[in-house]
Design a protein around this motif. Structure first.
Motif, PDB file in Angstrom:
ATOM      1  N   LYS A  85       0.756  -1.287  -0.005  1.00 37.26           N
ATOM      2  CA  LYS A  85      -0.065  -0.179   0.042  1.00 37.26           C
ATOM      3  C   LYS A  85       0.835   1.341   0.044  1.00 37.26           C
ATOM      4  CE  LYS A  85      -3.685   2.202   2.471  1.00 37.26           C
ATOM      5  NZ  LYS A  85      -4.559   2.134   3.716  1.00 37.26           N
ATOM      6  N   HIS A  86       2.073   1.209   0.747  1.00 43.31           N
ATOM      7  CA  HIS A  86       2.756   2.440   1.062  1.00 43.31           C
ATOM      8  C   HIS A  86       4.020   2.633   0.258  1.00 43.31           C
ATOM      9  CE1 HIS A  86      -0.149   3.960   3.921  1.00 43.31           C
ATOM     10  NE2 HIS A  86      -0.174   2.727   4.414  1.00 43.31           N
ATOM     11  N   TYR A  87       4.603   1.475  -0.401  1.00 45.29           N
ATOM     12  CA  TYR A  87       6.012   1.353  -0.994  1.00 45.29           C
ATOM     13  C   TYR A  87       6.225   2.211  -1.808  1.00 45.29           C
ATOM     14  CZ  TYR A  87      10.164  -0.425  -3.045  1.00 45.29           C
ATOM     15  OH  TYR A  87      11.413  -0.558  -3.362  1.00 45.29           O
ATOM     16  N   ALA A  88       5.152   2.580  -2.719  1.00 46.65           N
ATOM     17  CA  ALA A  88       5.503   3.675  -4.003  1.00 46.65           C
ATOM     18  C   ALA A  88       5.594   4.933  -3.629  1.00 46.65           C
ATOM     19  CB  ALA A  88       4.411   3.501  -5.133  1.00 46.65           C
ATOM     20  N   ALA A  89       4.909   5.445  -2.737  1.00 50.25           N
ATOM     21  CA  ALA A  89       4.822   6.771  -2.077  1.00 50.25           C
ATOM     22  C   ALA A  89       6.141   6.892  -1.331  1.00 50.25           C
ATOM     23  CB  ALA A  89       3.510   6.848  -1.249  1.00 50.25           C
ATOM     24  N   ILE A  90       6.610   5.965  -0.394  1.00 53.20           N
ATOM     25  CA  ILE A  90       7.623   5.972   0.461  1.00 53.20           C
ATOM     26  C   ILE A  90       8.865   6.110  -0.755  1.00 53.20           C
ATOM     27  CG2 ILE A  90       9.334   4.836   1.979  1.00 53.20           C
ATOM     28  CD1 ILE A  90       6.782   4.009   3.287  1.00 53.20           C
ATOM     29  N   GLU A  91       8.737   5.381  -1.685  1.00 49.70           N
ATOM     30  CA  GLU A  91      10.097   5.260  -2.769  1.00 49.70           C
ATOM     31  C   GLU A  91      10.124   6.529  -3.335  1.00 49.70           C
ATOM     32  OE1 GLU A  91      11.466   2.232  -6.074  1.00 49.70           O
ATOM     33  OE2 GLU A  91       9.547   2.970  -6.469  1.00 49.70           O
ATOM     34  N   ASN A  92       8.971   6.990  -3.744  1.00 48.84           N
ATOM     35  CA  ASN A  92       8.939   8.432  -4.293  1.00 48.84           C
ATOM     36  C   ASN A  92       9.614   9.640  -3.470  1.00 48.84           C
ATOM     37  OD1 ASN A  92       8.237  10.176  -6.745  1.00 48.84           O
ATOM     38  ND2 ASN A  92       6.756  11.180  -5.299  1.00 48.84           N
ATOM     39  N   SER A 135      17.185   7.435   2.935  1.00 50.59           N
ATOM     40  CA  SER A 135      16.942   5.815   2.463  1.00 50.59           C
ATOM     41  C   SER A 135      16.710   5.385   4.052  1.00 50.59           C
ATOM     42  CB  SER A 135      18.104   5.352   1.719  1.00 50.59           C
ATOM     43  OG  SER A 135      18.142   5.958   0.549  1.00 50.59           O
ATOM     44  N   LYS A 136      17.490   5.555   4.945  1.00 48.66           N
ATOM     45  CA  LYS A 136      17.491   4.806   6.170  1.00 48.66           C
ATOM     46  C   LYS A 136      16.320   4.951   7.164  1.00 48.66           C
ATOM     47  CE  LYS A 136      20.391   8.100   8.950  1.00 48.66           C
ATOM     48  NZ  LYS A 136      21.371   8.273   9.834  1.00 48.66           N
ATOM     49  N   HIS A 137      15.721   6.180   6.721  1.00 50.12           N
ATOM     50  CA  HIS A 137      14.268   6.397   7.261  1.00 50.12           C
ATOM     51  C   HIS A 137      13.124   5.776   6.626  1.00 50.12           C
ATOM     52  CE1 HIS A 137      16.499  10.267   9.011  1.00 50.12           C
ATOM     53  NE2 HIS A 137      16.456   9.278  10.209  1.00 50.12           N
ATOM     54  N   ALA A 138      13.429   5.583   5.296  1.00 53.45           N
ATOM     55  CA  ALA A 138      12.446   5.177   4.575  1.00 53.45           C
ATOM     56  C   ALA A 138      12.217   3.676   4.876  1.00 53.45           C
ATOM     57  CB  ALA A 138      12.674   5.457   3.014  1.00 53.45           C
ATOM     58  N   VAL A 139      13.424   3.050   5.171  1.00 50.04           N
ATOM     59  CA  VAL A 139      13.634   1.733   5.192  1.00 50.04           C
ATOM     60  C   VAL A 139      12.786   1.483   6.933  1.00 50.04           C
ATOM     61  CG1 VAL A 139      15.187  -0.225   5.940  1.00 50.04           C
ATOM     62  CG2 VAL A 139      15.504   1.183   3.844  1.00 50.04           C
ATOM     63  N   LYS A 140      13.312   2.255   7.593  1.00 53.69           N
ATOM     64  CA  LYS A 140      12.522   2.113   9.230  1.00 53.69           C
ATOM     65  C   LYS A 140      11.173   2.117   9.072  1.00 53.69           C
ATOM     66  CE  LYS A 140      12.739   4.021  13.865  1.00 53.69           C
ATOM     67  NZ  LYS A 140      11.314   3.517  14.152  1.00 53.69           N
ATOM     68  N   ASP A 145       8.500  -0.589  10.208  1.00 51.08           N
ATOM     69  CA  ASP A 145       7.452  -0.307  11.104  1.00 51.08           C
ATOM     70  C   ASP A 145       6.066  -0.557  10.762  1.00 51.08           C
ATOM     71  OD1 ASP A 145       9.470   0.914  12.934  1.00 51.08           O
ATOM     72  OD2 ASP A 145       8.807   3.057  12.587  1.00 51.08           O
ATOM     73  N   LEU A 146       5.971  -0.155   9.253  1.00 55.42           N
ATOM     74  CA  LEU A 146       4.559  -0.635   8.456  1.00 55.42           C
ATOM     75  C   LEU A 146       4.327  -2.075   8.622  1.00 55.42           C
ATOM     76  CD1 LEU A 146       4.684   1.872   5.755  1.00 55.42           C
ATOM     77  CD2 LEU A 146       2.806   1.939   7.586  1.00 55.42           C
ATOM     78  N   SER A 147       5.463  -2.877   8.217  1.00 55.50           N
ATOM     79  CA  SER A 147       5.290  -4.238   8.135  1.00 55.50           C
ATOM     80  C   SER A 147       5.029  -4.783   9.718  1.00 55.50           C
ATOM     81  CB  SER A 147       6.580  -4.886   7.790  1.00 55.50           C
ATOM     82  OG  SER A 147       7.673  -4.902   8.629  1.00 55.50           O
ATOM     83  N   ARG A 148       5.341  -4.143  10.725  1.00 51.41           N
ATOM     84  CA  ARG A 148       4.959  -4.776  12.032  1.00 51.41           C
ATOM     85  C   ARG A 148       3.767  -4.122  12.493  1.00 51.41           C
ATOM     86  NH1 ARG A 148      11.084  -3.279  12.852  1.00 51.41           N
ATOM     87  NH2 ARG A 148      12.057  -5.395  12.119  1.00 51.41           N
ATOM     88  N   GLY A 149       3.037  -3.254  11.774  1.00 47.94           N
ATOM     89  CA  GLY A 149       1.746  -2.946  12.303  1.00 47.94           C
ATOM     90  C   GLY A 149       1.787  -1.508  12.776  1.00 47.94           C
ATOM     91  N   GLY A 150       2.913  -0.741  12.510  1.00 48.83           N
ATOM     92  CA  GLY A 150       3.083   0.625  13.101  1.00 48.83           C
ATOM     93  C   GLY A 150       2.781   1.651  11.948  1.00 48.83           C
ATOM     94  N   VAL A 151       2.970   2.816  12.424  1.00 46.17           N
ATOM     95  CA  VAL A 151       2.498   3.963  11.305  1.00 46.17           C
ATOM     96  C   VAL A 151       4.084   4.637  11.003  1.00 46.17           C
ATOM     97  CG1 VAL A 151       1.543   6.105  10.708  1.00 46.17           C
ATOM     98  CG2 VAL A 151       0.321   4.268  12.128  1.00 46.17           C
TER      99      VAL A 151
END
Length: 70
Positions: free
Chosen positions: A39-46, A55-60, A64-70
């Motif tokens: 759902k969020h990958y494309a927006a974060i990649e952009n 990059s390091k914040h995007a990966v984090k 976080d999203l994969s673990r149910g966070g925001v």
């Protein structure tokens, strides 16, 4: 004996390298198929592409999203 050891070392390294390659591909595939990541990958990649997010914040953020966070 030295030649055999060297050959065995190469084969062992090759097997471990192949194992790691397969693991990386499978982990990436599973990670990218996570519903929140999809759902969020494309927006974060952009955001990374345009310099809005490091990059390091995007990966984090993705983890976080994969673990149910925001």
């Amino acid at each position: 004996a030295c030649f055999q050891q060297s050959k065995r070392d190469r084969k062992e390294k090759q097997r471990v390298r192949r194992f790691n390659e397969i693991l990386k591909v499978q982990l990436m595939d599973e990670f990218l198929n996570h519903p929140a990541i999809k759902k969020h990958y494309a927006a974060i990649e952009n955001q990374v592409k345009i310099g809005k997010l490091e990059s390091k914040h995007a990966v984090k953020k993705l983890f976080d999203l994969s673990r149910g966070g925001v």
